[in-house]
Design a protein around this motif. Structure first.
Motif, PDB file in Angstrom:
ATOM      1  N   GLY A  75       5.641  -0.219   0.187  1.00 49.74           N
ATOM      2  CA  GLY A  75       5.412  -1.240  -0.831  1.00 49.74           C
ATOM      3  C   GLY A  75       5.976  -0.888  -2.184  1.00 49.74           C
ATOM      4  N   ARG A  76       6.018   0.416  -2.495  1.00 51.49           N
ATOM      5  CA  ARG A  76       6.490   0.909  -3.794  1.00 51.49           C
ATOM      6  C   ARG A  76       5.843   0.143  -4.947  1.00 51.49           C
ATOM      7  NH1 ARG A  76      11.459   1.076  -0.804  1.00 51.49           N
ATOM      8  NH2 ARG A  76      12.089   3.233  -0.397  1.00 51.49           N
ATOM      9  N   ALA A  77       4.533   0.024  -4.864  1.00 47.73           N
ATOM     10  CA  ALA A  77       3.796  -0.721  -5.880  1.00 47.73           C
ATOM     11  C   ALA A  77       3.715   0.073  -7.181  1.00 47.73           C
ATOM     12  CB  ALA A  77       2.391  -1.034  -5.374  1.00 47.73           C
ATOM     13  N   ILE A  78       3.661  -0.632  -8.305  1.00 53.97           N
ATOM     14  CA  ILE A  78       3.505   0.020  -9.599  1.00 53.97           C
ATOM     15  C   ILE A  78       2.165   0.736  -9.655  1.00 53.97           C
ATOM     16  CG2 ILE A  78       3.347  -0.346 -12.087  1.00 53.97           C
ATOM     17  CD1 ILE A  78       5.188  -2.743 -11.758  1.00 53.97           C
ATOM     18  N   VAL A  79       1.129   0.071  -9.151  1.00 57.14           N
ATOM     19  CA  VAL A  79      -0.177   0.715  -8.978  1.00 57.14           C
ATOM     20  C   VAL A  79      -0.258   1.135  -7.511  1.00 57.14           C
ATOM     21  CG1 VAL A  79      -2.668   0.453  -9.126  1.00 57.14           C
ATOM     22  CG2 VAL A  79      -1.199  -0.740 -10.761  1.00 57.14           C
ATOM     23  N   PRO A  80      -0.002   2.404  -7.207  1.00 55.69           N
ATOM     24  CA  PRO A  80       0.151   2.822  -5.809  1.00 55.69           C
ATOM     25  C   PRO A  80      -1.147   2.759  -5.028  1.00 55.69           C
ATOM     26  CG  PRO A  80       0.151   4.733  -7.257  1.00 55.69           C
ATOM     27  CD  PRO A  80       0.179   3.522  -8.138  1.00 55.69           C
ATOM     28  N   THR A  81      -1.008   2.508  -3.735  1.00 57.73           N
ATOM     29  CA  THR A  81      -2.137   2.598  -2.826  1.00 57.73           C
ATOM     30  C   THR A  81      -2.427   4.068  -2.545  1.00 57.73           C
ATOM     31  OG1 THR A  81      -0.673   2.508  -0.901  1.00 57.73           O
ATOM     32  CG2 THR A  81      -1.500   0.411  -1.760  1.00 57.73           C
ATOM     33  N   ARG A  82      -3.481   4.305  -1.798  1.00 57.76           N
ATOM     34  CA  ARG A  82      -3.815   5.696  -1.472  1.00 57.76           C
ATOM     35  C   ARG A  82      -2.711   6.365  -0.671  1.00 57.76           C
ATOM     36  NH1 ARG A  82     -10.235   5.289   0.308  1.00 57.76           N
ATOM     37  NH2 ARG A  82     -11.027   4.664  -1.760  1.00 57.76           N
ATOM     38  N   GLY A  83      -2.190   5.609   0.310  1.00 54.11           N
ATOM     39  CA  GLY A  83      -1.110   6.162   1.115  1.00 54.11           C
ATOM     40  C   GLY A  83       0.119   6.459   0.291  1.00 54.11           C
TER      41      GLY A  83
END
Length: 267
Positions: A75-83
């Protein structure tokens, strides 16, 4: 409250020892049986292409790495997930190690070192699952990994530096009469690297698992007093969790040291 909790836990352990103790306690400990390589399908002889329990757990280690680094961070989210956070922490940890130990010019070899670290780490941790198989407990696996590192850094050293790579064995700071003797010692120590590199990992992993199995055998034989070896198993298991990470770290950081010697072979 702490005393009450302590005695409550102790009472539960003693009660479980009485209720679940074997009818005919006996001491039958075979700590090395857990390291036996067996065919995954059937009971035939082991061949070059036989799928074994070791094959299965190495594949599971690779699958775990892919799930964490590829699927977990896709996902490369700005607010990262735990993974994604775990994947980024692992990436940053190894990248920093390569840069600090081997230098900035060694960063181009980071993917290979990252792969090495993650494979050993996952194989070690998967081996801590009850009834699993620890691939890194076998010298055949660790020796192949060590030889890959040894051959790579040796070839790289000569490709990058030519005959200047031999300067790794010539201690120019020592008195001239001692230099030939030190050169022989350095040469021997260099060729011993893959041996120590592989035995350190396999030996530590195998020893920890064997100790846990020995204590488990005592637990089966002591009946109502089985809580004593069970407490020891818990302590050793906690240590094994730490060892699983440390041995992956040590193997990787030594790889970085050898890489540094190949890139900058000077005493």
């Amino acid at each position: 409250m702490i005393k009450i909790a302590f005695f409550a836990v102790l009472a539960v352990v003693l009660l479980s020892g009485v209720l679940f103790s074997p009818a005919h306690p006996g001491l039958a400990i075979h700590p090395m049986d857990q390291f036996e390589i067996k065919p995954l399908f059937g009971d035939g002889k082991l061949g070059m292409f036989t799928v074994t329990n070791q094959t299965l757990w190495m594949v599971l280690a690779i699958v775990g790495i892919v799930l964490m680094l590829v699927v977990g961070s896709r996902g490369r989210a700005i607010v990262p997930t735990r993974g994604q956070s775990v994947a980024e922490m692992a990436y940053g940890f190894v990248y920093k190690m390569v840069e600090d130990v081997a230098g900035k010019d060694a960063v181009k070899y980071f993917p290979g070192i990252m792969t090495l670290f993650m494979f050993i780490l996952f194989a070690n941790f998967l081996g801590l699952i009850p009834t699993s198989f620890t691939a890194t407990s076998h010298i055949a696996v660790t020796a192949v990994l060590a030889m890959i590192v040894f051959v790579f850094v040796t070839v790289l050293g000569f490709v990058k530096n030519g005959a200047g790579f031999l300067g790794l064995f010539w201690v120019s700071a020592a008195p001239l009469p001692l230099r030939p003797i030190l050169a022989i010692i350095e040469l021997i120590s260099y060729f011993v690297r893959p041996v120590s590199h592989s035995i350190r990992l396999a030996g530590n992993v195998m020893a920890g698992h064997a100790v846990i199995k020995v204590f488990a055998g005592f637990a089966a034989a002591l009946g109502m007093f089985s809580f004593l070896p069970i407490l020891a198993i818990s302590a050793v298991y906690a240590l094994e969790v730490l060892v699983a990470f440390i041995q992956a770290y040590v193997f990787t950081i030594l790889t970085c040291v050898y890489l540094k010697d190949a890139l900058h072979p000077s005493h």
